[in-house]
Design a protein around this motif. Structure first.
Motif, PDB file in Angstrom:
ATOM      1  N   VAL A 114       0.835  -1.200   0.000  1.00  0.00           N
ATOM      2  CA  VAL A 114       0.000   0.000   0.000  1.00  0.00           C
ATOM      3  C   VAL A 114       0.870   1.250   0.000  1.00  0.00           C
ATOM      4  CG1 VAL A 114      -1.625   1.352   1.402  1.00  0.00           C
ATOM      5  CG2 VAL A 114      -2.025  -1.087   1.031  1.00  0.00           C
ATOM      6  N   LEU A 115       1.883   1.277   0.834  1.00  0.00           N
ATOM      7  CA  LEU A 115       2.784   2.436   0.889  1.00  0.00           C
ATOM      8  C   LEU A 115       3.532   2.626  -0.431  1.00  0.00           C
ATOM      9  CD1 LEU A 115       4.197   2.018   4.503  1.00  0.00           C
ATOM     10  CD2 LEU A 115       2.665   3.827   3.693  1.00  0.00           C
ATOM     11  N   SER A 116       3.932   1.544  -1.056  1.00  0.00           N
ATOM     12  CA  SER A 116       4.610   1.637  -2.354  1.00  0.00           C
ATOM     13  C   SER A 116       3.687   2.234  -3.403  1.00  0.00           C
ATOM     14  CB  SER A 116       5.103   0.259  -2.805  1.00  0.00           C
ATOM     15  OG  SER A 116       6.120  -0.204  -1.961  1.00  0.00           O
ATOM     16  N   ASP A 117       2.426   1.817  -3.384  1.00  0.00           N
ATOM     17  CA  ASP A 117       1.441   2.385  -4.319  1.00  0.00           C
ATOM     18  C   ASP A 117       1.243   3.875  -4.059  1.00  0.00           C
ATOM     19  OD1 ASP A 117       1.118  -0.108  -5.456  1.00  0.00           O
ATOM     20  OD2 ASP A 117      -0.799  -0.528  -4.454  1.00  0.00           O
ATOM     21  N   GLN A 118       1.191   4.245  -2.781  1.00  0.00           N
ATOM     22  CA  GLN A 118       1.027   5.659  -2.439  1.00  0.00           C
ATOM     23  C   GLN A 118       2.247   6.463  -2.881  1.00  0.00           C
ATOM     24  OE1 GLN A 118       0.263   5.330   1.759  1.00  0.00           O
ATOM     25  NE2 GLN A 118      -1.959   5.257   1.470  1.00  0.00           N
ATOM     26  N   ARG A 119       3.429   5.908  -2.688  1.00  0.00           N
ATOM     27  CA  ARG A 119       4.642   6.598  -3.120  1.00  0.00           C
ATOM     28  C   ARG A 119       4.654   6.756  -4.635  1.00  0.00           C
ATOM     29  NH1 ARG A 119       9.848   3.529  -1.925  1.00  0.00           N
ATOM     30  NH2 ARG A 119       9.045   2.346  -3.666  1.00  0.00           N
ATOM     31  N   ALA A 120       4.253   5.725  -5.351  1.00  0.00           N
ATOM     32  CA  ALA A 120       4.205   5.799  -6.812  1.00  0.00           C
ATOM     33  C   ALA A 120       3.215   6.875  -7.261  1.00  0.00           C
ATOM     34  CB  ALA A 120       3.836   4.439  -7.404  1.00  0.00           C
ATOM     35  N   ALA A 121       2.083   6.974  -6.589  1.00  0.00           N
ATOM     36  CA  ALA A 121       1.099   8.001  -6.935  1.00  0.00           C
ATOM     37  C   ALA A 121       1.664   9.397  -6.672  1.00  0.00           C
ATOM     38  CB  ALA A 121      -0.193   7.790  -6.146  1.00  0.00           C
ATOM     39  N   LEU A 122       2.362   9.565  -5.562  1.00  0.00           N
ATOM     40  CA  LEU A 122       2.986  10.860  -5.260  1.00  0.00           C
ATOM     41  C   LEU A 122       4.097  11.183  -6.263  1.00  0.00           C
ATOM     42  CD1 LEU A 122       3.157  10.701  -1.375  1.00  0.00           C
ATOM     43  CD2 LEU A 122       1.723  12.210  -2.752  1.00  0.00           C
ATOM     44  N   ASP A 123       4.876  10.195  -6.636  1.00  0.00           N
ATOM     45  CA  ASP A 123       5.921  10.405  -7.644  1.00  0.00           C
ATOM     46  C   ASP A 123       5.304  10.869  -8.964  1.00  0.00           C
ATOM     47  OD1 ASP A 123       7.909   9.675  -5.865  1.00  0.00           O
ATOM     48  OD2 ASP A 123       8.128   7.629  -6.673  1.00  0.00           O
ATOM     49  N   ALA A 124       4.210  10.233  -9.366  1.00  0.00           N
ATOM     50  CA  ALA A 124       3.534  10.610 -10.603  1.00  0.00           C
ATOM     51  C   ALA A 124       3.002  12.040 -10.505  1.00  0.00           C
ATOM     52  CB  ALA A 124       2.407   9.630 -10.912  1.00  0.00           C
ATOM     53  N   TYR A 125       2.418  12.364  -9.368  1.00  0.00           N
ATOM     54  CA  TYR A 125       1.910  13.714  -9.164  1.00  0.00           C
ATOM     55  C   TYR A 125       3.032  14.741  -9.253  1.00  0.00           C
ATOM     56  CZ  TYR A 125       0.126  17.859  -6.879  1.00  0.00           C
ATOM     57  OH  TYR A 125      -0.201  19.156  -6.588  1.00  0.00           O
ATOM     58  N   LEU A 126       4.142  14.463  -8.584  1.00  0.00           N
ATOM     59  CA  LEU A 126       5.278  15.391  -8.610  1.00  0.00           C
ATOM     60  C   LEU A 126       5.851  15.536 -10.013  1.00  0.00           C
ATOM     61  CD1 LEU A 126       7.043  14.348  -5.298  1.00  0.00           C
ATOM     62  CD2 LEU A 126       5.900  16.534  -5.768  1.00  0.00           C
ATOM     63  N   ARG A 127       5.959  14.443 -10.734  1.00  0.00           N
ATOM     64  CA  ARG A 127       6.452  14.524 -12.116  1.00  0.00           C
ATOM     65  C   ARG A 127       5.549  15.414 -12.961  1.00  0.00           C
ATOM     66  NH1 ARG A 127       7.463   9.129 -11.394  1.00  0.00           N
ATOM     67  NH2 ARG A 127       5.538   8.531 -12.470  1.00  0.00           N
ATOM     68  N   GLU A 128       4.246  15.208 -12.813  1.00  0.00           N
ATOM     69  CA  GLU A 128       3.277  15.989 -13.588  1.00  0.00           C
ATOM     70  C   GLU A 128       3.320  17.467 -13.174  1.00  0.00           C
ATOM     71  OE1 GLU A 128       0.591  16.922 -16.459  1.00  0.00           O
ATOM     72  OE2 GLU A 128       1.646  15.009 -16.192  1.00  0.00           O
TER      73      GLU A 128
END
Length: 121
Positions: free
Chosen positions: A101-115
């Protein structure tokens, strides 16, 4: 040995030793003056406790199963060990699920930051 000596030998703070006693994980002897008296078997037990706690196991689980894990082998040790291993596996599986779950949340935050950084330019 006194608590300060036990602390030095085990690498566990005196405060932690008192906490282990409060939690029922160890039962040091007592000198005639009331001071705690730690023998080598208690220090060995402290080292096992420390290792299990550092592995992330909860105190409840350690308290419930530690007697069977550190006592001399007898007829029931295999049952305790199998039950303990099942509990450890269950704890590990819950931990793995939380990590996912934390890995998925980190991936979502990474995507948000990239965008967000891409649109800032």
């Amino acid at each position: 040995m006194k608590i300060s000596e036990a602390s030095g030998v085990s690498g566990v703070s005196a405060r932690s030793l008192r906490h282990y006693e409060d939690e029922g994980l160890i039962v040091p002897g007592r000198c005639s003056n009331g001071f705690r008296d730690y023998c080598q078997s208690t220090i060995d037990r402290v080292l096992v406790i420390r290792s299990l706690l550092e592995s992330g196991l909860p105190v409840r689980l350690i308290r419930d199963f530690l007697p069977g894990l550190t006592d001399e082998p007898d007829g029931g040790a295999d049952v305790v060990c199998a039950e303990f291993l099942g509990e450890v596996q269950s704890h590990r599986d819950r931990l793995a699920a939380r990590i996912a779950v934390l890995s998925d949340q980190r991936a979502a935050l990474d995507a948000y930051l990239r965008e967000a950084r891409r649109t800032d330019r």
